[in-house]
Scaffold this motif. Structure first.
Motif, mmCIF file in Angstrom:
data_model
loop_
_atom_site.group_PDB
_atom_site.id
_atom_site.type_symbol
_atom_site.label_atom_id
_atom_site.label_comp_id
_atom_site.label_asym_id
_atom_site.label_seq_id
_atom_site.Cartn_x
_atom_site.Cartn_y
_atom_site.Cartn_z
ATOM 1 N N SER A 1 -27.431 -9.575 -42.565
ATOM 2 C CA SER A 1 -27.128 -9.439 -40.794
ATOM 3 C C SER A 1 -26.561 -7.661 -40.303
ATOM 4 C CB SER A 1 -25.721 -9.853 -40.518
ATOM 5 O OG SER A 1 -25.453 -11.732 -40.964
ATOM 6 N N PHE B 1 -26.883 -14.410 -35.720
ATOM 7 C CA PHE B 1 -25.699 -12.701 -35.256
ATOM 8 C C PHE B 1 -25.019 -14.842 -33.523
ATOM 9 C CE2 PHE B 1 -28.185 -9.947 -36.615
ATOM 10 C CZ PHE B 1 -27.010 -9.269 -37.466
ATOM 11 N N GLN C 1 -23.921 -8.282 -26.993
ATOM 12 C CA GLN C 1 -22.804 -7.981 -27.820
ATOM 13 C C GLN C 1 -24.136 -8.925 -29.061
ATOM 14 O OE1 GLN C 1 -20.582 -5.612 -27.944
ATOM 15 N NE2 GLN C 1 -19.421 -6.268 -29.897
ATOM 16 N N THR D 1 -22.477 -10.302 -32.561
ATOM 17 C CA THR D 1 -21.071 -10.356 -34.002
ATOM 18 C C THR D 1 -22.363 -11.138 -35.480
ATOM 19 O OG1 THR D 1 -20.266 -10.586 -32.076
ATOM 20 C CG2 THR D 1 -19.301 -11.060 -34.712
ATOM 21 N N LYS E 1 -22.618 -13.373 -38.333
ATOM 22 C CA LYS E 1 -21.586 -14.609 -38.508
ATOM 23 C C LYS E 1 -21.283 -14.141 -40.019
ATOM 24 C CE LYS E 1 -24.465 -17.617 -34.870
ATOM 25 N NZ LYS E 1 -25.407 -18.695 -35.506
ATOM 26 N N LYS F 1 -19.031 -13.105 -42.261
ATOM 27 C CA LYS F 1 -17.916 -12.417 -42.788
ATOM 28 C C LYS F 1 -17.476 -11.013 -43.779
ATOM 29 C CE LYS F 1 -16.479 -14.064 -38.746
ATOM 30 N NZ LYS F 1 -17.021 -13.258 -37.289
ATOM 31 N N LYS G 1 -19.513 -4.682 -38.349
ATOM 32 C CA LYS G 1 -18.623 -5.342 -36.980
ATOM 33 C C LYS G 1 -19.169 -5.730 -35.967
ATOM 34 C CE LYS G 1 -13.384 -5.558 -34.914
ATOM 35 N NZ LYS G 1 -12.990 -4.722 -35.122
ATOM 36 N N SER G 2 -19.958 -5.571 -35.386
ATOM 37 C CA SER G 2 -20.498 -5.485 -34.217
ATOM 38 C C SER G 2 -21.475 -4.376 -34.106
ATOM 39 C CB SER G 2 -19.869 -5.770 -32.591
ATOM 40 O OG SER G 2 -18.765 -4.479 -32.503
ATOM 41 N N ARG H 1 -24.553 -3.935 -30.087
ATOM 42 C CA ARG H 1 -24.313 -3.288 -28.586
ATOM 43 C C ARG H 1 -25.791 -3.117 -28.580
ATOM 44 N NH1 ARG H 1 -21.266 -1.727 -24.141
ATOM 45 N NH2 ARG H 1 -22.015 0.731 -25.327
ATOM 46 N N SER I 1 -16.958 -2.193 -39.644
ATOM 47 C CA SER I 1 -15.762 -2.393 -40.515
ATOM 48 C C SER I 1 -14.907 -1.604 -41.176
ATOM 49 C CB SER I 1 -15.833 -3.390 -41.444
ATOM 50 O OG SER I 1 -16.358 -2.790 -42.624
#
Length: 210
Positions: free
Chosen positions: A110, A129, A144, A146, A148, A150, A155-156, A158, A174
């Motif tokens: 990710s 995502f 956006q 994010t 999946k 963790k 963190k994200s 765009r 993060s």
């Protein structure tokens, strides 16, 4: 009634604008298999101990071929090359004359690279995502994304598009560090030589396998 009508119009306009981001992403995933561009990357660290946030800017070139191949060449202020050849992720630091070698499947996951080059289609991207449209900004349509999972440092992200052309990545990790990458003169479906994503460690370079 006038206020209600205005609110409805604003909501409808926001919905229409945000729908463009997902439409652009879908068009990009369907219609763009290769690409090359120049880029400018600005990395901003969060403020510490009352000091203002600090930013560093780098420039270079970028090429990709989906699925699974991409190449970032940083030229200024420091020379660094990142190559994914489909099996291995290579990172070469010219100043240190050091190469880091990692299995690509373990290194990406990710990450923003998955958005650009790794996922073969939109459904594969949705497996990694959570995707949603974001409001238009700076003349671009945004999505956006994010992760999946963790357990990563991302963190994200765009993703910005001009039509169906990739224009920008806005990455937040993060630790609160933000990386904004703007792509210039993007050539979609460029003819890339087979050697583009081949990497051979320079003579004398230290190779670190992770």
């Amino acid at each position: 009634m006038k206020k209600i009508a205005t609110a409805i119009l604003i909501a409808a306009a926001a919905s229409a604008a945000s729908a463009d981001g997902m439409k652009s992403l879908e068009s990009f995933m369907k219609g763009t298999q290769t690409g090359r561009a120049d880029f400018t990357q600005t990395v901003t660290s969060p403020p510490k101990d009352g000091q203002a946030a600090r930013s560093k800017t780098s420039t270079g070139s970028f090429e990709f071929q989906r699925p699974g191949r991409f190449k970032f060449v940083y030229k200024k202020p420091f020379e660094q090359t990142i190559v994914a050849d489909g099996q291995t992720l290579w990172l070469y630091d010219a100043d240190l004359n050091q190469v880091t070698q990692r299995a690509q499947a373990q290194a990406l996951g990710s990450t923003p690279a998955a958005l650009l080059a790794s996922a073969p289609d939109l459904s594969a991207l949705k497996a990694e995502f959570a995707l949603e449209s974001a409001p238009d900004q700076d003349g671009m349509q945004w999505v956006q994304a994010t992760p999946k999972g963790k357990d990563g440092q991302l963190k994200s992200v765009r993703v910005g598009f001009t039509g169906d052309r990739l224009a920008a990545l806005d990455i937040l990790d993060s630790f609160g560090q933000r990386s904004l990458i703007r792509f210039n003169a993007m050539q979609a479906n460029a003819a890339l030589p087979a050697t583009t994503f081949q990497f051979k460690p320079p003579a004398g370079a230290d190779v670190v396998r992770q």
